[in-house]
Design a protein around this motif. Structure first.
Motif, PDB file in Angstrom:
ATOM      1  N   ALA A   1      -8.717  -8.800 -13.984  1.00  0.00           N
ATOM      2  CA  ALA A   1      -7.627  -9.602 -14.126  1.00  0.00           C
ATOM      3  C   ALA A   1      -6.236  -8.384 -13.593  1.00  0.00           C
ATOM      4  O   ALA A   1      -5.386  -8.739 -12.837  1.00  0.00           O
ATOM      5  N   GLN A   2      -6.442  -7.500 -14.204  1.00  0.00           N
ATOM      6  CA  GLN A   2      -5.331  -6.232 -13.956  1.00  0.00           C
ATOM      7  C   GLN A   2      -5.308  -5.952 -12.639  1.00  0.00           C
ATOM      8  O   GLN A   2      -4.313  -5.460 -12.056  1.00  0.00           O
ATOM      9  N   ARG A   3      -6.595  -5.557 -12.098  1.00  0.00           N
ATOM     10  CA  ARG A   3      -6.747  -5.196 -10.667  1.00  0.00           C
ATOM     11  C   ARG A   3      -5.935  -5.981  -9.787  1.00  0.00           C
ATOM     12  O   ARG A   3      -5.470  -5.552  -8.852  1.00  0.00           O
ATOM     13  N   PHE A   4      -6.407  -7.423  -9.741  1.00  0.00           N
ATOM     14  CA  PHE A   4      -6.028  -8.390  -8.977  1.00  0.00           C
ATOM     15  C   PHE A   4      -4.468  -8.400  -9.014  1.00  0.00           C
ATOM     16  O   PHE A   4      -3.719  -8.647  -7.954  1.00  0.00           O
ATOM     17  N   ARG A   5      -3.762  -8.278 -10.146  1.00  0.00           N
ATOM     18  CA  ARG A   5      -2.423  -8.397 -10.553  1.00  0.00           C
ATOM     19  C   ARG A   5      -1.708  -7.223  -9.772  1.00  0.00           C
ATOM     20  O   ARG A   5      -0.706  -7.276  -9.031  1.00  0.00           O
ATOM     21  N   GLN A   6      -2.233  -6.119  -9.771  1.00  0.00           N
ATOM     22  CA  GLN A   6      -2.117  -4.776  -9.164  1.00  0.00           C
ATOM     23  C   GLN A   6      -1.904  -5.023  -7.565  1.00  0.00           C
ATOM     24  O   GLN A   6      -0.912  -4.514  -6.751  1.00  0.00           O
ATOM     25  N   SER A   7      -3.213  -5.761  -7.024  1.00  0.00           N
ATOM     26  CA  SER A   7      -3.100  -5.870  -5.598  1.00  0.00           C
ATOM     27  C   SER A   7      -2.231  -6.777  -4.972  1.00  0.00           C
ATOM     28  O   SER A   7      -1.785  -6.811  -4.054  1.00  0.00           O
ATOM     29  N   MET A   8      -1.921  -7.962  -6.035  1.00  0.00           N
ATOM     30  CA  MET A   8      -0.756  -8.879  -5.485  1.00  0.00           C
ATOM     31  C   MET A   8       0.635  -8.248  -5.556  1.00  0.00           C
ATOM     32  O   MET A   8       1.455  -8.681  -4.521  1.00  0.00           O
TER      33      MET A   8
END
Length: 426
Positions: free
Chosen positions: A228-235
């Protein structure tokens, strides 16, 4: 000036007036009840400055020239003398060009409905003009609101100037009460505030509104917090731009993007209202909104507006400034010759197509209207010793033609070359 400021207390106003106490640059709060006061509010408003700058730049770009009326009714250009030299370099400051000096005075008149310049001695010993900002001077008047002079306050010192004696350049507009003028921006105050509120609202919408009206849904929970944290950073990286700006969005399995029902900043329908405010300001100054690009126009009416710009729309401002120059400067510096006068050269802006103009003038006069030296002056070439007289072609002088462009004789209606050839045949 003191009595109108303290009209609620007649004794205090009378004491200030009799004691020669003048408040030139008071706090803004003192003038809150006075619509004619020179508050800084609204001076930098975009619609107001757009119209004022248009008028001031077009007038200041016109050359100011000195002419002398001749006994036969003609006139000649005066290039030397104190008045011509003053107009060529009014401020005497190398950093202030003549265009910038006249632009400042004209802008003062348009924004504050008054302008003032006093004569001073420059570093070269010649007379020059010093522009006095409107906040630094006040008008003195009699009981009939006729101007008698001005008071200038700088660094705690007050200087008095008599309108009938001192060399000052002064212009003041109309005011119902008093003699200090009535700025148009005071009458447009509510309209300008409406414009500023519209701009502020649109700024807030652009700043706080949702930039990408999308919501991303996921049909299953995240396997772990790290994913979840990885997706937030990519967004975050996608939203902030970089190489992915304008590209597509890559979603993981089980995700879909749905558009959020929301308005966009571009959908805020206040642009038409803001244009109407600009039109109100342009109409207040007598300028067609089409010339400023505020309202769309076609080729026909834009051409007509431009042709009337210096003759109809700017003429009241030009005439008023010309009269001030002649009454205030000519009569105090060049008093020994009343045939001399100051005038803006509007011909350069009004002449339009030079070919059409020259043909029309030549046809109207029936002969050439420029000497050789006058034509060479237009090309920045030196004069010729024999170039001062008008050269009239012989076919115009004795051929009976109606104009130099006409190839037909007036009596027979036959081209000149045909007459010559017929004579040769005989």
């Amino acid at each position: 000036m003191s009595r109108p400021l303290f009209e609620t207390n007649g004794q205090l106003g009378a004491w200030l007036e009799s004691s020669d106490v003048t408040i030139v640059d008071p706090p803004a709060g003192l003038f809150d009840y006075d619509p004619d006061a020179l508050e800084p509010t609204g001076v930098e408003s975009h619609p107001l400055r757009e119209v004022v700058d248009f008028i001031a730049t077009h007038i200041a770009s016109l050359p100011l020239k000195v002419y002398k009326r001749l006994p036969d009714g003609g006139r000649e250009r005066v290039r030397t003398g104190p008045l011509a030299e003053l107009l060529a370099n009014p401020s005497g400051n190398p950093a202030i060009s003549p265009y910038a000096f006249w632009l400042s005075l004209i802008t003062d008149g348009l924004l504050a409905d008054r302008y003032l310049a006093v004569q001073v001695e420059g570093h070269d010993g010649a007379p020059h003009l010093k522009r006095i900002p409107p906040r630094r001077w006040s008008v003195t008047s009699d009981d009939f609101d006729e101007i008698t002079g001005v008071k200038v306050q700088v660094a705690g010192q007050t200087s008095k100037y008599d309108i009938h004696k001192d060399a000052i350049l002064l212009g003041v507009g109309y005011s119902y009460a008093g003699a200090k003028g009535s700025p148009k921006r005071a009458r447009l105050k509510d309209v300008l505030k409406e414009y500023e509120a519209s701009v502020e609202y649109r700024r807030n919408v652009n700043k706080r509104g949702i930039q990408a009206p999308l919501v991303i849904e996921r049909d299953r929970p995240w396997p772990d917090e790290q994913s979840a944290q990885r997706f937030r950073q990519s967004m975050r990286a996608f939203v902030h731009g970089g190489a992915s700006t304008g590209g597509g969005m890559l979603l993981e399995d089980g995700m879909k993007a749905n558009q959020l029902a929301s308005f966009k900043p571009i959908d805020v329908a206040d642009l038409d209202a803001r244009d109407k405010v600009k039109i109100d300001v342009a109409n207040a100054y007598g300028i067609p909104p089409e010339l400023l690009g505020i309202r769309e126009g076609n080729f026909s009416n834009l051409t007509a507006f431009k042709n009337m710009l210096y003759g109809t729309y700017l003429d009241p401002y030009i005439v008023a400034f010309e009269q001030s120059l002649n009454w205030c400067l000519r009569d105090r510096i060049y008093t020994y010759d009343k045939g001399v006068y100051i005038e803006f050269d509007r011909e350069g802006q009004l002449r339009g197509d030079p070919i059409a103009q020259y043909q029309a003038l030549s046809t109207a006069t029936g002969r050439p209207f420029l000497t050789t030296n006058e034509a060479r002056e237009l090309l920045n070439k030196p004069n010729l010793p024999e170039g001062d007289g008008l050269v009239t072609p012989l076919n115009v002088l004795v051929g009976g033609q109606t104009s130099p462009q006409d190839g037909m004789t007036e009596s027979r209606g036959t081209p000149v070359q045909d007459i010559t050839s017929s004579r040769e045949d005989t």
